[in-house]
Design a protein around this motif. Structure first.
Motif, PDB file in Angstrom:
ATOM      1  N   TYR A 128       0.825  -1.204   0.000  1.00  0.00           N
ATOM      2  CA  TYR A 128       0.000   0.000   0.000  1.00  0.00           C
ATOM      3  C   TYR A 128       0.863   1.259   0.000  1.00  0.00           C
ATOM      4  O   TYR A 128       0.575   2.226  -0.713  1.00  0.00           O
ATOM      5  CB  TYR A 128      -0.923   0.017   1.225  1.00  0.00           C
ATOM      6  N   LEU A 129       1.934   1.240   0.778  1.00  0.00           N
ATOM      7  CA  LEU A 129       2.785   2.430   0.873  1.00  0.00           C
ATOM      8  C   LEU A 129       3.524   2.693  -0.434  1.00  0.00           C
ATOM      9  O   LEU A 129       3.592   3.834  -0.896  1.00  0.00           O
ATOM     10  CB  LEU A 129       3.779   2.264   2.025  1.00  0.00           C
ATOM     11  N   MET A 130       4.056   1.652  -1.061  1.00  0.00           N
ATOM     12  CA  MET A 130       4.817   1.856  -2.306  1.00  0.00           C
ATOM     13  C   MET A 130       3.930   2.344  -3.445  1.00  0.00           C
ATOM     14  O   MET A 130       4.416   3.023  -4.352  1.00  0.00           O
ATOM     15  CB  MET A 130       5.532   0.559  -2.696  1.00  0.00           C
ATOM     16  N   GLU A 131       2.646   1.999  -3.408  1.00  0.00           N
ATOM     17  CA  GLU A 131       1.726   2.435  -4.459  1.00  0.00           C
ATOM     18  C   GLU A 131       1.211   3.852  -4.238  1.00  0.00           C
ATOM     19  O   GLU A 131       0.450   4.369  -5.053  1.00  0.00           O
ATOM     20  CB  GLU A 131       0.532   1.478  -4.538  1.00  0.00           C
ATOM     21  N   HIS A 145      -3.612   7.047  -6.028  1.00  0.00           N
ATOM     22  CA  HIS A 145      -2.411   6.879  -5.216  1.00  0.00           C
ATOM     23  C   HIS A 145      -2.671   7.384  -3.793  1.00  0.00           C
ATOM     24  O   HIS A 145      -2.186   6.776  -2.827  1.00  0.00           O
ATOM     25  CB  HIS A 145      -1.255   7.628  -5.862  1.00  0.00           C
ATOM     26  N   GLU A 146      -3.416   8.462  -3.676  1.00  0.00           N
ATOM     27  CA  GLU A 146      -3.836   8.926  -2.355  1.00  0.00           C
ATOM     28  C   GLU A 146      -4.648   7.846  -1.653  1.00  0.00           C
ATOM     29  O   GLU A 146      -4.476   7.606  -0.443  1.00  0.00           O
ATOM     30  CB  GLU A 146      -4.668  10.203  -2.493  1.00  0.00           C
ATOM     31  N   LEU A 147      -5.525   7.153  -2.386  1.00  0.00           N
ATOM     32  CA  LEU A 147      -6.334   6.082  -1.823  1.00  0.00           C
ATOM     33  C   LEU A 147      -5.446   4.960  -1.287  1.00  0.00           C
ATOM     34  O   LEU A 147      -5.746   4.366  -0.243  1.00  0.00           O
ATOM     35  CB  LEU A 147      -7.294   5.539  -2.879  1.00  0.00           C
ATOM     36  N   PHE A 151      -5.385   3.343   2.436  1.00  0.00           N
ATOM     37  CA  PHE A 151      -5.370   1.910   2.745  1.00  0.00           C
ATOM     38  C   PHE A 151      -4.230   1.600   3.729  1.00  0.00           C
ATOM     39  O   PHE A 151      -4.404   0.814   4.661  1.00  0.00           O
ATOM     40  CB  PHE A 151      -5.189   1.097   1.462  1.00  0.00           C
ATOM     41  N   PHE A 152      -3.079   2.198   3.496  1.00  0.00           N
ATOM     42  CA  PHE A 152      -1.931   2.013   4.385  1.00  0.00           C
ATOM     43  C   PHE A 152      -2.270   2.462   5.800  1.00  0.00           C
ATOM     44  O   PHE A 152      -2.038   1.729   6.780  1.00  0.00           O
ATOM     45  CB  PHE A 152      -0.735   2.791   3.833  1.00  0.00           C
ATOM     46  N   MET A 153      -2.838   3.648   5.931  1.00  0.00           N
ATOM     47  CA  MET A 153      -3.183   4.169   7.251  1.00  0.00           C
ATOM     48  C   MET A 153      -4.252   3.326   7.929  1.00  0.00           C
ATOM     49  O   MET A 153      -4.141   2.973   9.109  1.00  0.00           O
ATOM     50  CB  MET A 153      -3.662   5.621   7.127  1.00  0.00           C
ATOM     51  N   CYS A 154      -5.291   2.995   7.181  1.00  0.00           N
ATOM     52  CA  CYS A 154      -6.378   2.195   7.729  1.00  0.00           C
ATOM     53  C   CYS A 154      -5.864   0.824   8.168  1.00  0.00           C
ATOM     54  O   CYS A 154      -6.225   0.310   9.239  1.00  0.00           O
ATOM     55  CB  CYS A 154      -7.483   2.052   6.687  1.00  0.00           C
ATOM     56  N   ALA A 155      -4.991   0.231   7.364  1.00  0.00           N
ATOM     57  CA  ALA A 155      -4.420  -1.075   7.696  1.00  0.00           C
ATOM     58  C   ALA A 155      -3.552  -1.006   8.944  1.00  0.00           C
ATOM     59  O   ALA A 155      -3.486  -1.972   9.710  1.00  0.00           O
ATOM     60  CB  ALA A 155      -3.619  -1.608   6.508  1.00  0.00           C
ATOM     61  N   LEU A 156      -2.877   0.111   9.174  1.00  0.00           N
ATOM     62  CA  LEU A 156      -2.084   0.272  10.390  1.00  0.00           C
ATOM     63  C   LEU A 156      -2.965   0.173  11.632  1.00  0.00           C
ATOM     64  O   LEU A 156      -2.563  -0.410  12.652  1.00  0.00           O
ATOM     65  CB  LEU A 156      -1.352   1.621  10.376  1.00  0.00           C
ATOM     66  N   PHE A 157      -4.166   0.735  11.538  1.00  0.00           N
ATOM     67  CA  PHE A 157      -5.102   0.624  12.662  1.00  0.00           C
ATOM     68  C   PHE A 157      -5.698  -0.776  12.742  1.00  0.00           C
ATOM     69  O   PHE A 157      -5.888  -1.320  13.838  1.00  0.00           O
ATOM     70  CB  PHE A 157      -6.202   1.677  12.536  1.00  0.00           C
ATOM     71  N   LYS A 158      -6.005  -1.363  11.621  1.00  0.00           N
ATOM     72  CA  LYS A 158      -6.560  -2.710  11.630  1.00  0.00           C
ATOM     73  C   LYS A 158      -5.578  -3.701  12.270  1.00  0.00           C
ATOM     74  O   LYS A 158      -5.971  -4.616  12.986  1.00  0.00           O
ATOM     75  CB  LYS A 158      -6.875  -3.168  10.199  1.00  0.00           C
ATOM     76  N   ALA A 159      -4.291  -3.528  11.979  1.00  0.00           N
ATOM     77  CA  ALA A 159      -3.259  -4.406  12.520  1.00  0.00           C
ATOM     78  C   ALA A 159      -2.860  -4.014  13.940  1.00  0.00           C
ATOM     79  O   ALA A 159      -2.026  -4.691  14.544  1.00  0.00           O
ATOM     80  CB  ALA A 159      -2.024  -4.381  11.621  1.00  0.00           C
TER      81      ALA A 159
END
Length: 411
Positions: A128-131, A145-147, A151-159
């Motif tokens: 997610y971050l590289m994209e 790319h902003e999306l 996803f990266f930020m949301c996944a950080l909270f999910k994890a």
């Protein structure tokens, strides 16, 4: 991720892959857990950051500080890969060298930022971050790319790499740092806007900072929406509110009358409150970005941001704006969200935003769908609000706290 990788070896759906291959897949995307988690994350963050300036002091966890340091490394890569002298207006080819080195460095830097016990999510998070920084083939950047960064930020909270107390700083520190850096990329390498609709788009490159920026202004805004294009307001508040920072950047890179080069943003000045602006922008984001095949076809999905379908009847969350949000420790439980409003057929482009912004005030009826970070046994935490999830209630806002941004006293 071990089970997911085993599924790959068995010839099943890859753990991290693009899942929207045709227009028909958009319906599956809009019923996916990733879609519902994303909307819950955006609206929960909007609820949390209202009335808070970007420059205010706020909690910053050690993990968040390490994530911020990744951007220092990426900036050093820009210095080592200066733009080439070339005749093209868009797309400096030095960006491709930067992008290649970025992809080489991010796995190690992200691994250093994440707690060791979270390294099982490293492959998905780094994808997610590289994209999130543009396309090296086309040398362009846009809301897709902003999306990916969302996803990266949301996944950080999910994890549970980031926790609920990190919600405010994730938006006003981490996302704002990302926003500043991609602007640097755009200028340094003359990156072409990806999928821009010109004057009929909200912005050539970004969308979410307008959503979160309007949420910041939903309580005790020092100026009315009609004033955000005033030069004095821009100069005074560009560093304090994400929305005004975006306006300042647009004024720097575009010439002419604001209403001519940014018609959709210009129409916002006629909306009476920041609460209504925020609600309209979320609707517009769902219609103009999250419902567009050219954008979503490039999105990756994995375990944290899952393409699995949510249970039938699961409602989308909505932001609760117009009052000072309680601190994270008081927002552990969330109320049952209201059912989603039916989506009308999109109006002509020139009227789309104005019609979306003329929605009812959400400060009194909608529930507080703050991000839920309680873990589920054996699976990442869910950000989706479910029916009957109301286990406790927040303290009701006082009469002085409730109201449109346009009625709030200035700071």
């Amino acid at each position: 991720m071990a089970d997911a990788n085993a599924a790959v070896a068995a010839g099943k759906t890859p753990a991290i892959d693009k899942r929207v291959h045709n227009i028909g897949d958009l319906a599956l995307w809009q019923r996916s857990r990733a879609y519902y988690d994303l909307i819950g994350f955006i609206n929960g963050t909007s609820t949390a950051i209202q009335g808070i300036k970007t420059t205010d002091e706020m909690h910053e966890s050690e993990v968040l500080r390490k994530l911020l340091q990744i951007f220092d490394v990426l900036e050093q890569l820009v210095e080592r890969n200066p733009p080439l002298e070339q005749p093209q207006r868009f797309g400096n080819k030095a960006y491709r060298d930067w992008a290649r080195q970025m992809r080489d460095d991010i796995p190690q830097k992200l691994a250093q930022a994440l707690p060791t016990q979270k390294h099982k999510y490293l492959n998905e998070l780094q994808q997610y971050l590289m994209e999130a920084f543009g396309n090296a083939t086309r040398i362009d950047y846009g809301t897709g790319h902003e999306l990916s960064f969302l996803f990266f930020m949301c996944a950080l909270f999910k994890a549970e790499v980031l926790l609920e107390q990190d919600i405010v700083s994730a938006a006003l520190r981490l996302f704002n740092r990302y926003l500043e850096f991609v602007r640097q990329l755009q200028r340094a390498y003359n990156m072409e806007p990806a999928g821009s609709q010109g004057v009929w788009s909200l912005d050539d490159y970004q969308f979410v900072p307008f959503i979160w920026g309007s949420a910041q202004l939903a309580v005790k805004s020092p100026f009315d929406p009609a004033k955000f294009v005033d030069e004095q307001v821009i100069n005074d508040y560009k560093n304090h509110f994400m929305f005004i920072g975006c306006i300042d950047y647009i004024c720097k890179v575009k010439t002419g009358h604001f209403g001519e080069h940014s018609n959709q943003l210009w129409s916002i000045t006629a909306v009476p409150s920041w609460v209504k602006i925020n609600a309209g922008l979320v609707k517009m984001y769902q219609k103009e970005i999250l419902s567009k095949f050219p954008v979503i076809q490039h999105v990756y999905f994995g375990e944290l941001m899952s393409f699995d379908t949510v249970a039938s009847g699961t409602p989308l969350s909505s932001a609760r704006l117009g009052y000072v949000a309680p601190p994270p420790s008081k927002r552990i439980c969330i109320g049952t969200p209201a059912p989603p409003a039916p989506v009308a057929a999109p109006p002509p482009p020139a009227e789309a935003l104005q019609n979306d912004l003329n929605v009812g005030d959400s400060s009194s009826e909608s529930s507080d769908n703050s991000v839920v970070l309680r873990p589920r046994t054996g699976s990442p935490a869910s950000l989706v609000a479910t029916e009957g999830s109301s286990m406790c209630s927040d303290k009701p806002a006082s009469q002085d706290e409730v109201g449109d941004a346009s009625k709030q006293p200035a700071d």
